[in-house]
Design an enzyme around this catalytic site. Structure first.
Site, PDB file in Angstrom:
ATOM      1  N   LYS A 261       6.691   0.733 -16.104  1.00  0.00           N
ATOM      2  CA  LYS A 261       7.832   1.337 -15.445  1.00  0.00           C
ATOM      3  C   LYS A 261       9.112   1.017 -16.308  1.00  0.00           C
ATOM      4  O   LYS A 261      10.031   1.899 -16.940  1.00  0.00           O
ATOM      5  CB  LYS A 261       8.187   1.449 -14.137  1.00  0.00           C
ATOM      6  CG  LYS A 261       7.201   2.094 -13.272  1.00  0.00           C
ATOM      7  CD  LYS A 261       7.042   1.810 -11.833  1.00  0.00           C
ATOM      8  CE  LYS A 261       5.782   2.688 -11.479  1.00  0.00           C
ATOM      9  NZ  LYS A 261       5.820   2.541  -9.845  1.00  0.00           N
TER      10      LYS A 261
ATOM     11  N   GLN B  50       7.800  -1.352  -5.181  1.00  0.00           N
ATOM     12  CA  GLN B  50       6.219  -1.221  -5.527  1.00  0.00           C
ATOM     13  C   GLN B  50       5.654  -1.325  -4.514  1.00  0.00           C
ATOM     14  O   GLN B  50       5.401  -2.444  -3.839  1.00  0.00           O
ATOM     15  CB  GLN B  50       6.182  -2.029  -6.788  1.00  0.00           C
ATOM     16  CG  GLN B  50       4.789  -1.887  -7.512  1.00  0.00           C
ATOM     17  CD  GLN B  50       4.460  -0.415  -8.164  1.00  0.00           C
ATOM     18  OE1 GLN B  50       5.236  -0.153  -8.802  1.00  0.00           O
ATOM     19  NE2 GLN B  50       3.406   0.126  -7.581  1.00  0.00           N
TER      20      GLN B  50
ATOM     21  N   ASP C 279      11.203   7.511  -5.506  1.00  0.00           N
ATOM     22  CA  ASP C 279       9.697   7.637  -5.372  1.00  0.00           C
ATOM     23  C   ASP C 279       9.367   8.868  -4.414  1.00  0.00           C
ATOM     24  O   ASP C 279       8.583   9.448  -4.507  1.00  0.00           O
ATOM     25  CB  ASP C 279       9.107   6.393  -4.634  1.00  0.00           C
ATOM     26  CG  ASP C 279       8.522   5.491  -5.513  1.00  0.00           C
ATOM     27  OD1 ASP C 279       8.146   6.005  -6.820  1.00  0.00           O
ATOM     28  OD2 ASP C 279       8.313   4.489  -5.203  1.00  0.00           O
TER      29      ASP C 279
END
Ligand code: NDP
Length: 294
Positions: free
Chosen positions: A52, A96, A119
């Protein structure tokens, strides 16, 4: 049979994002800034987060990687999230997953400000998606739709069957495909582990999305001639012939299924690369949403 090439499609998307960022900066604006919180040193999570950060550089974003040890407390994590929520220089951030067991993932997800939740897992963003107003949409389902769009695959009025009902893939992709969205307006059937006569249902699919996590679960007899098959599955299977000791398997028995399809995604190189590119797109979107509100 045509392959839906996630590597090429994600590269094209990232090039578009980069061009837009360069135009913003040239006009006196600033580049989007994505932060990622990583807890512990789980191999897969470290790889995902590093990819990322790498993608941020590719598209011209600023990135910040915030690492905590496995022993971090929920309070410490929540304090960092509060700080990032309030920081005007951060456009979006992710925590994460998975997190260590002593941390309540739901609490963490819900503490992220919805407008910075790139997200798209916050209930506010999932609710907006269900209402046909989704803006920050989970990256994997959004990546599937982006591929349908870029390959100009028709969806309206077609029957889409989604196998899997997780909050991060199955449910959001079924909302996107059934909603009044671009590349929506399908008739959608959602299947899961309690579904009876699954092959009978999957054989009706014009568009079949497999998000199960069971290698090669979808066999040729479960697929209609001429279907579009999207394989979300990523499972590490021990493989001594590989240097790393494993290979990646999808949920679809690709070799047997591909000859029946009009379009199919390979694994690896299909949905996977799209996911990170869509996270970049969400970060750019998050920056624009906040700027529009000012
Ligand atoms: P989950 O484990 O959260 O969900 C799996 C779903 O599959 C559940 O809804 C489950 O049903 C259903 N299922 C399991 N077994 C069967 C069965 N025998 N018959 C029918 N349905 C079944 O997984 P995720 O959605 O998080 O991920 C799915 C796969 O996609 C994984 O391989 C994951 O690694 C991969 N993935 C890939 C991404 C990418 O970027 N390409 C991103 C995210 C995930 P039930 O609800 O009844 O238990």
């Amino acid at each position: 049979m045509k392959i839906l090439d996630g590597k090429a499609t994600s590269a094209a998307l990232k090039a578009d994002i980069r061009a837009e960022v360069e135009a913003i900066v040239a006009a006196g604006g600033r580049a989007p800034h994505l932060a990622a919180i990583l807890v512990g040193d789980n191999g897969a999570s470290v790889t995902y987060v590093n990819n990322k950060v790498k993608s941020c550089h590719e598209v011209g974003f600023k990135s910040s990687l915030i690492k905590f040890p496995e022993s971090v407390t929920e309070e410490e994590l929540l304090a960092k999230i509060t700080e990032l929520n309030a920081d005007p220089t951060i456009d979006g951030f992710i925590v994460q997953l998975p997190l260590p067991r002593h941390i309540n993932e739901q609490l963490i997800t819900e503490s992220i400000a919805p407008e910075k939740d790139v997200d798209g897992f916050h209930p506010v963003n999932m609710g907006a998606l269900a209402l046909g107003q989704g803006q920050l949409v989970p990256a994997t389902p959004a990546g599937i739709i982006e591929m349908l769009e870029r390959y100009d695959i028709p969806t309206e009025g077609r029957h889409a069957v989604v196998v899997g009902r997780s909050n991060i893939v199955g449910i959001p992709v079924s909302l996107l495909l059934s909603g009044k969205y671009k590349k929506g307006n399908c008739t959608v059937t959602i299947c899961h582990s309690k579904t009876q006569n699954l092959p009978e249902i999957t054989r009706q699919a014009d568009i079949l999305v497999a998000a199960i996590g069971v290698p090669h679960f979808i066999t040729a007899d479960m697929v209609k001639e001429g279907a579009t098959v999207i394989d979300v599955g990523i499972t590490r299977v021990a493989d001594e012939s590989k240097k790393c000791g494993f290979s990646i398997k999808g949920d679809v028995d690709y070799d047997a299924v591909a000859p029946k399809c009009e379009y199919i995604t390979p694994v690896p190189g299909g949905v996977g690369p799209m996911t990170i590119a869509m996270l970049m797109k969400n970060t750019l979107t998050a920056m624009k949403i906040r700027q529009d509100k000012k």
